[in-house]
Scaffold this motif. Structure first.
Motif, PDB file in Angstrom:
ATOM      1  N   PRO A 251     -47.943  57.539   4.711  1.00 58.52           N
ATOM      2  CA  PRO A 251     -48.832  58.290   5.604  1.00 58.52           C
ATOM      3  C   PRO A 251     -48.114  59.052   6.710  1.00 58.52           C
ATOM      4  N   SER A 252     -46.934  58.590   7.107  1.00 58.27           N
ATOM      5  CA  SER A 252     -46.195  59.252   8.185  1.00 58.27           C
ATOM      6  C   SER A 252     -45.563  60.566   7.746  1.00 58.27           C
ATOM      7  N   GLY A 253     -45.492  60.780   6.435  1.00 58.37           N
ATOM      8  CA  GLY A 253     -44.792  61.959   5.924  1.00 58.37           C
ATOM      9  C   GLY A 253     -43.299  61.768   5.822  1.00 58.37           C
ATOM     10  N   ALA A 254     -42.815  60.543   6.055  1.00 56.74           N
ATOM     11  CA  ALA A 254     -41.369  60.282   6.054  1.00 56.74           C
ATOM     12  C   ALA A 254     -40.786  60.161   4.657  1.00 56.74           C
ATOM     13  N   GLY A 255     -41.632  60.011   3.636  1.00 55.68           N
ATOM     14  CA  GLY A 255     -41.110  59.876   2.281  1.00 55.68           C
ATOM     15  C   GLY A 255     -41.979  58.963   1.441  1.00 55.68           C
ATOM     16  N   GLU A 256     -41.352  58.201   0.556  1.00 61.10           N
ATOM     17  CA  GLU A 256     -42.066  57.357  -0.390  1.00 61.10           C
ATOM     18  C   GLU A 256     -42.033  55.887   0.034  1.00 61.10           C
ATOM     19  N   PHE A 257     -43.004  55.125  -0.502  1.00 57.74           N
ATOM     20  CA  PHE A 257     -42.991  53.677  -0.291  1.00 57.74           C
ATOM     21  C   PHE A 257     -43.828  53.024  -1.384  1.00 57.74           C
ATOM     22  N   ILE A 258     -43.660  51.708  -1.510  1.00 59.77           N
ATOM     23  CA  ILE A 258     -44.497  50.910  -2.397  1.00 59.77           C
ATOM     24  C   ILE A 258     -45.567  50.245  -1.539  1.00 59.77           C
ATOM     25  N   ALA A 259     -46.809  50.537  -1.823  1.00 58.68           N
ATOM     26  CA  ALA A 259     -47.903  49.965  -1.043  1.00 58.68           C
ATOM     27  C   ALA A 259     -48.094  48.492  -1.400  1.00 58.68           C
ATOM     28  N   VAL A 260     -48.291  47.663  -0.378  1.00 60.36           N
ATOM     29  CA  VAL A 260     -48.526  46.229  -0.576  1.00 60.36           C
ATOM     30  C   VAL A 260     -49.682  45.776   0.302  1.00 60.36           C
ATOM     31  N   GLY A 261     -50.237  44.614  -0.050  1.00 61.79           N
ATOM     32  CA  GLY A 261     -51.265  44.009   0.775  1.00 61.79           C
ATOM     33  C   GLY A 261     -50.659  43.205   1.906  1.00 61.79           C
ATOM     34  N   PRO A 262     -51.496  42.510   2.668  1.00 59.68           N
ATOM     35  CA  PRO A 262     -50.994  41.778   3.844  1.00 59.68           C
ATOM     36  C   PRO A 262     -50.001  40.672   3.536  1.00 59.68           C
ATOM     37  N   THR A 263     -49.988  40.158   2.306  1.00 58.40           N
ATOM     38  CA  THR A 263     -49.039  39.096   1.945  1.00 58.40           C
ATOM     39  C   THR A 263     -47.796  39.644   1.256  1.00 58.40           C
ATOM     40  N   GLY A 264     -47.708  40.971   1.091  1.00 50.79           N
ATOM     41  CA  GLY A 264     -46.592  41.567   0.374  1.00 50.79           C
ATOM     42  C   GLY A 264     -46.841  41.733  -1.106  1.00 50.79           C
TER      43      GLY A 264
END
Length: 329
Positions: A251-264
């Motif tokens: 969301p920051s526009g900084a690049g890519e990430f793997i989305a996870v829930g609160p426990t990872g």
């Protein structure tokens, strides 16, 4: 390597940085068979020291990782140098294939492979990376304080980065490059005395192994003694495609990430992720904490499975299924 020696593990941790090693430490201390697979290319390798890490500020990255490996192995965990290229479902878990065609099996996975920094194509930039070309004011800002600090426009976060570095020096030069400033941003930079230099940057200028300036494409040279370059950060996660898990834009526009829930936990059952691969802005301490938390959650998930299996086995023993119409108890 110590402890578990065959190719079947409770947990395989992919990535041997702070998040991976701390996750493995938590699991090994709970007597889980755990294997850490590490490609040996830590993102912070060019840096002289890790900063902002409580009680270990300034420790060389290699020393920190060596200590972490030794701690994991002291509890029976295993660390393997290698690169994961593919993961497939197999039986009740996963089959993890390495670049040399070795395979290991795991009931659960923890992905902590981190990020790759993509820098602008500017001559000399990569060679100075981690020295006087930096990206994070919290990681490296103190080391370049009071210098003439240039900040390269390179996406949505760079004006904010320039304002952060302004806390460390009164002489900041901002190069918008191909990212035009809004009226509001221009006013904010001017209000804090941050100079704006238009034009594309062609190369960095180095004298006696020290950064002394940047050269523009029109031939002009602007004096700087350090250069902040917020990179685009991409997740090291190509091996997850076979499981249907792909990085998304942060969301920051900084690049890519793997989305996870609160426990990872990721969207793929029995796969967790932690560290920079899920949070591009996480420093070493935060990444390590996320790895430890994910490790504890994985252990809890395994315990829940083992309780369920034990209950089913007890019930079957007490109330065996009839073998046919004439069977008797």
């Amino acid at each position: 390597m110590t402890g578990h020696r065959n190719d079947d593990y409770d947990v395989v941790v992919i990535g041997g940085g702070a998040a991976g090693l701390n996750g493995a430490l938590m699991l090994a201390r709970m007597r889980r068979s755990v294997l850490v697979i590490d490609s040996g290319a830590p993102r912070n390798a060019p840096a002289e020291g890790v900063h902002g890490l409580f009680a270990r500020d300034g420790v060389p990255p290699g020393e920190l990782l060596a200590t972490g490996r030794a701690e994991v192995e002291s509890y029976g965990g295993r660390v393997l140098d290698g690169e994961v290229v593919e993961i497939a479902r197999g039986g009740t878990g996963f089959v993890v294939r390495l670049a040399d065609d070795r395979t290991v099996r795991a009931r659960r996975l923890l992905v902590t492979t981190g990020l790759v920094d993509e820098l602008p194509q500017i001559a000399g930039l990569r060679e100075r990376w981690g020295r006087d070309v930096v990206h994070c004011p919290y990681c490296h800002g103190w080391e370049v304080r009071d210098r003439i600090i240039g900040v390269l426009g390179n996406g949505a976060m760079t004006v904010h980065v320039a304002q952060l570095f302004r806390q460390l020096s009164t002489d900041i030069v901002y190069f918008p490059r191909t990212t035009p400033l809004t009226v509001e941003q221009a006013g904010q930079l001017a209000a804090r005395g941050i100079r704006v230099v238009e034009g594309e940057v062609e190369s960095v200028v180095v004298s006696e192994d020290r950064l002394t300036g940047v050269r523009l494409t029109d031939g002009g040279v602007i004096a700087v003694e350090a250069l902040a370059v917020p990179p685009r950060m991409t997740a090291r996660a190509g091996f997850l495609v076979s499981l249907g898990l792909r990085p998304s834009e942060h969301p920051s526009g900084a690049g890519e990430f793997i989305a996870v829930g609160p426990t990872g936990r990721t969207e793929i059952p029995e796969v967790w992720a932690a560290g920079n691969v899920t949070d591009p802005s996480a420093q070493v301490g935060a990444a390590a904490a996320a790895g430890a938390f994910a490790g504890a959650q994985i252990n809890a998930d395994l315990v829940a499975e083992e309780v369920r299996v034990a209950v089913e086995a007890r019930d079957l023993e007490q109330f065996p299924v009839s073998a046919g119409p004439h069977s008797q108890r």
